[in-house]
Write an enzyme that holds these catalytic residues in place. Structure first.
Site, PDB file in Angstrom:
ATOM      1  CE1 TYR A 142      -3.359  -2.687   0.124  1.00  0.00           C
ATOM      2  CE2 TYR A 142      -3.659  -2.297   2.465  1.00  0.00           C
ATOM      3  CZ  TYR A 142      -4.004  -2.971   1.316  1.00  0.00           C
ATOM      4  OH  TYR A 142      -4.992  -3.930   1.354  1.00  0.00           O
ATOM      5  CG  HIS A 157      -2.129  -8.492  -0.511  1.00  0.00           C
ATOM      6  ND1 HIS A 157      -1.527  -7.272  -0.411  1.00  0.00           N
ATOM      7  CD2 HIS A 157      -3.439  -8.225  -0.677  1.00  0.00           C
ATOM      8  CE1 HIS A 157      -2.430  -6.314  -0.520  1.00  0.00           C
ATOM      9  NE2 HIS A 157      -3.604  -6.868  -0.681  1.00  0.00           N
ATOM     10  CB  SER A 175     -14.299  -3.310  -0.940  1.00  0.00           C
ATOM     11  OG  SER A 175     -13.006  -2.942  -1.324  1.00  0.00           O
ATOM     12  N   PRO A 176     -16.366  -3.213   2.184  1.00  0.00           N
ATOM     13  CG  PRO A 176     -16.538  -2.636   4.454  1.00  0.00           C
ATOM     14  CD  PRO A 176     -15.533  -2.826   3.352  1.00  0.00           C
ATOM     15  CG  LEU A 177     -19.059   1.005   3.437  1.00  0.00           C
ATOM     16  CD1 LEU A 177     -18.658   2.329   4.075  1.00  0.00           C
ATOM     17  CD2 LEU A 177     -20.501   0.648   3.799  1.00  0.00           C
ATOM     18  N   GLY A 191     -17.133   2.814  -1.561  1.00  0.00           N
ATOM     19  CA  GLY A 191     -17.834   4.075  -1.330  1.00  0.00           C
ATOM     20  C   GLY A 191     -19.195   4.185  -1.981  1.00  0.00           C
TER      21      GLY A 191
END
Length: 326
Positions: A57, A130, A208-210, A213
């Protein structure tokens, strides 16, 4: 807030964890170092006790220097290191528009030393592979993880973007504590793995549960991200013209429930998965402290069985254009 156990370990954390990636990587020009450190420290005050980062990252500051997420996280958490579960990942290098995968024993050994140094710690709570490296068998990776646990360099390990066969083979050689796969209302193709994890005593960490965004309702098109070449969302299909039509159909349903529970769209999206599965922990991230606080509070919202059924029924009859879609 209810604590959830990580696999079969003695580690328990709050129901919502913290994805740190966006401060440095994939969400635009990196946040200034001191500001990013402040945000991560404020997250601890809010109640976050699971911090997730990775070796790869990184981003580029306006002056051309490198923002390394592990270094920022390490500096931020050093004064409360033993109060949190610290997670990082190995095996991926970003090479232009593709990922270079290397989970060879030698590379893992090199990576763990680099991560320990950048994170300013002498142990990592959870060390993730990963991505699956097709050149290295899961038994080999599991063998190295067993050695690192015996040496005290890691407490436990996990696998990100794993499939069932690889998971079972790895778990048989060195018990896997967590997996980390994409999961949200718009990305449910790994849902069967949540049940596999339940069977094996593994915790499912939802990244990435949303839906990057989209489920917040804060963005309206790819144009919202076009000004920043380091923002990966600028090309994500959920923000395309046709993608937004489908996204907005779901947001209408989520917004109605948000009114009922006096909550935000994001909170309902997180509460939905938390209410469905007791072996799951989402790790949303944000650059805004108020949104971090709001996301965390989703752990205190309990959707009724009837409301979950309504959402699930609607999802079964909807299709989305979403990044990572199968």
């Amino acid at each position: 807030m209810e604590k959830r156990r990580l696999g079969q370990t003695d580690m328990y954390v709050n129901m919502v964890g913290l994805g740190c990636m966006g401060l440095s990587h994939a969400s635009g020009t990196p946040v200034a170092r001191e500001e990013a450190i402040h945000i991560l420290q404020e997250a601890h005050h809010i109640g976050y006790d699971l911090y997730d980062t990775a070796e790869c990252y990184t981003g580029i500051y306006p002056d051309g220097s490198i923002s390394h997420n592990e270094e920022i996280v390490g500096e931020a958490v050093k004064n409360f290191r033993d109060e949190i579960v610290l997670c990082t990942k190995f095996g991926v290098t970003h090479k232009g528009n593709h990922l270079e995968l290397d989970s060879s024993p030698q590379k893992i050994r090199e990576s763990i030393e680099g991560s320990l140094k950048r994170l300013q710690t002498n142990y990592i709570d959870i060390y993730y592979q990963h991505r699956i490296d097709p050149q290295v068998e899961p038994e080999i990776v599991a063998g190295v993880m067993k050695e690192l646990i015996q040496e005290g360099k890691i407490k436990a390990w996990g696998i990100s973007e794993v499939n069932e066969d690889y998971l079972r083979r790895a778990h048989a050689n060195c018990p896997v504590t967590v997996i980390q796969n994409r999961y949200s209302m718009m990305a449910r193709w790994h849902e069967h793995l949540i049940n596999v994890c339940q069977e094996l005593g593994i915790t499912y960490i939802a990244f990435s549960p949303l839906a990057n965004g989209a489920l917040t309702g804060a963005y309206h098109s790819q144009a919202d991200f076009k000004d920043d070449k380091q923002d990966f969302r600028r090309n994500m299909p959920q923000y395309s013209e046709t993608g937004m039509i489908k996204t907005n159909q779901l947001l209408k349903i989520v917004s109605e429930l948000a009114k009922k529970y006096n909550a935000t769209n994001a909170q309902i999206s997180l509460a939905w998965m938390l209410s469905k599965f007791d072996n799951l922990i989402p790790i949303p991230g944000s650059r805004k402290i108020d949104r971090l606080a709001s996301n965390f509070a989703a752990g205190n919202i309990h959707l009724s069985y009837e409301d979950i059924e309504i959402i699930d029924y609607q999802l079964e009859h909807m299709e989305f254009e979403v990044f990572g879609g199968h």
